[in-house]
Design a protein around this motif. Sequence first.
Motif, PDB file in Angstrom:
ATOM      1  N   PRO A 106      35.101  23.717  55.255  1.00  0.00           N
ATOM      2  CA  PRO A 106      33.658  23.740  55.458  1.00  0.00           C
ATOM      3  C   PRO A 106      33.304  24.302  56.825  1.00  0.00           C
ATOM      4  O   PRO A 106      34.007  24.089  57.802  1.00  0.00           O
ATOM      5  N   ASN A 150      29.387  21.628  52.457  1.00  0.00           N
ATOM      6  CA  ASN A 150      30.491  20.779  52.903  1.00  0.00           C
ATOM      7  C   ASN A 150      30.734  19.664  51.890  1.00  0.00           C
ATOM      8  O   ASN A 150      30.243  19.721  50.765  1.00  0.00           O
ATOM      9  N   PHE A 151      31.506  18.650  52.300  1.00  0.00           N
ATOM     10  CA  PHE A 151      31.919  17.597  51.371  1.00  0.00           C
ATOM     11  C   PHE A 151      30.966  16.413  51.291  1.00  0.00           C
ATOM     12  O   PHE A 151      31.176  15.507  50.469  1.00  0.00           O
ATOM     13  N   THR A 202      30.159  14.225  48.071  1.00  0.00           N
ATOM     14  CA  THR A 202      31.138  14.360  46.998  1.00  0.00           C
ATOM     15  C   THR A 202      31.988  13.102  46.946  1.00  0.00           C
ATOM     16  O   THR A 202      32.037  12.316  47.899  1.00  0.00           O
ATOM     17  N   SER A 253      30.468  13.869  42.330  1.00  0.00           N
ATOM     18  CA  SER A 253      29.486  13.883  43.408  1.00  0.00           C
ATOM     19  C   SER A 253      28.376  12.875  43.144  1.00  0.00           C
ATOM     20  O   SER A 253      28.043  12.581  41.990  1.00  0.00           O
ATOM     21  N   SER A 288      29.717  27.424  45.573  1.00  0.00           N
ATOM     22  CA  SER A 288      30.861  26.714  46.146  1.00  0.00           C
ATOM     23  C   SER A 288      31.242  25.602  45.183  1.00  0.00           C
ATOM     24  O   SER A 288      30.377  24.853  44.731  1.00  0.00           O
ATOM     25  N   VAL A 312      33.169  22.238  45.043  1.00  0.00           N
ATOM     26  CA  VAL A 312      33.594  21.293  46.084  1.00  0.00           C
ATOM     27  C   VAL A 312      34.411  20.157  45.469  1.00  0.00           C
ATOM     28  O   VAL A 312      33.867  19.275  44.803  1.00  0.00           O
ATOM     29  N   LYS A 343      39.844  17.655  48.361  1.00  0.00           N
ATOM     30  CA  LYS A 343      39.188  17.931  49.649  1.00  0.00           C
ATOM     31  C   LYS A 343      39.289  19.411  49.985  1.00  0.00           C
ATOM     32  O   LYS A 343      39.640  19.793  51.111  1.00  0.00           O
ATOM     33  N   ILE A 369      37.258  23.367  49.205  1.00  0.00           N
ATOM     34  CA  ILE A 369      36.066  24.068  48.747  1.00  0.00           C
ATOM     35  C   ILE A 369      36.435  25.486  48.335  1.00  0.00           C
ATOM     36  O   ILE A 369      37.053  26.220  49.107  1.00  0.00           O
ATOM     37  N   THR A 396      35.034  29.163  47.095  1.00  0.00           N
ATOM     38  CA  THR A 396      33.806  29.955  47.164  1.00  0.00           C
ATOM     39  C   THR A 396      33.955  31.237  46.361  1.00  0.00           C
ATOM     40  O   THR A 396      34.974  31.921  46.438  1.00  0.00           O
ATOM     41  N   SER A 452      34.105  18.596  39.804  1.00  0.00           N
ATOM     42  CA  SER A 452      33.554  19.042  41.095  1.00  0.00           C
ATOM     43  C   SER A 452      32.155  19.619  40.910  1.00  0.00           C
ATOM     44  O   SER A 452      31.910  20.363  39.964  1.00  0.00           O
ATOM     45  N   SER A 454      25.144  28.184  46.933  1.00  0.00           N
ATOM     46  CA  SER A 454      25.374  28.266  48.370  1.00  0.00           C
ATOM     47  C   SER A 454      24.094  28.483  49.174  1.00  0.00           C
ATOM     48  O   SER A 454      24.024  28.127  50.351  1.00  0.00           O
TER      49      SER A 454
END
Length: 310
Positions: free
Chosen positions: A64, A70-71, A74, A83, A188, A190, A195, A197, A199, A235, A240
């Motif tokens: 990230p 970012n996480f 999630t 999430s 993205s 996630v 852990k 990501i 893209t 996920s 984005s």
Amino acid sequence: MRKPLVVALCALALAGAGATPAVAAAPSPTGADTTTGAVPTTLTDVVDDTVGTVADTLSGLTAPKAGAVNFAGTVSLSNCSGSVVRMPDSAADDPALVLTNGHCLESGFPAPGQVLVDRASSRSFGLLNSSGAKVATLRADRLVYATMTDTDAAIYRLGTTYAQIKSAYGIDPLTLSDVRPAAGTAISVVSGYWKRIYTCSIDGFAYRMKEGDWTWKDSVRYTSACNTIGGTSGSPVVDSATGQVVAVNNTGNEDGERCTVNNPCEVDENGVVTVRKGINYAQQTYLFPACFGVDNRLELSASGCAVPKP
């Protein structure tokens, strides 16, 4: 489907190259049940300790960055990713919801045509902060909705509200978009389990996608950069630009086979079948907001609610 697996997840977690019926579960370093995608109870602990040193060199994965997806919000499940999500009209004092894949249920895969609604659940989820560190264990009190028919999704209700999560951990939920995404959208994927990501962009949509006994409608196809793996099932697929969730990752074609588990195929309006080895997919989520009302209650009879019903 993309759940954790040792060899090829029988359920590569239908979410973006992961397990299927391409259910994207996470590859298991200690050995997973390749029939159900279940993972040893110690696997999550193993992943927490080791995943930070793994996959940094794998293509399609990124750490990230400031201002980027970012996480935060999630979660990690025992066998998948997920999430904490809110509908566009959800209130801060509503019970929080968790989104993952239908093939990630603790009870196994729903059968074709089966829709599960309002079931007791005590499923636990590891809540991650923006850097991917686990900050809390959240627990469900109900499985609100789950199916692998037309889509591959499950939504749990937590025993805590969004406001309580925000107050205790400073983490906001992700918002489900109520607008169908467009081809070319930068996204993205996630994964709270790994852990990591991924893209890439939305390459297009599969009119129908078949994997084993399951069929999904209007599935999102990723460009090749999102080379998701087992454990990424469930996920969130995040736009984005807006930061909103537009799909849930669920599967990918691993071996180039035609319409088999972990090898979904695309079927167009004329019945023509296309196999894309190494390409991964997700299921759109824009239909769900119309099915939730006040207090995040599921209202399948609501106007505009077009998800599969029992």
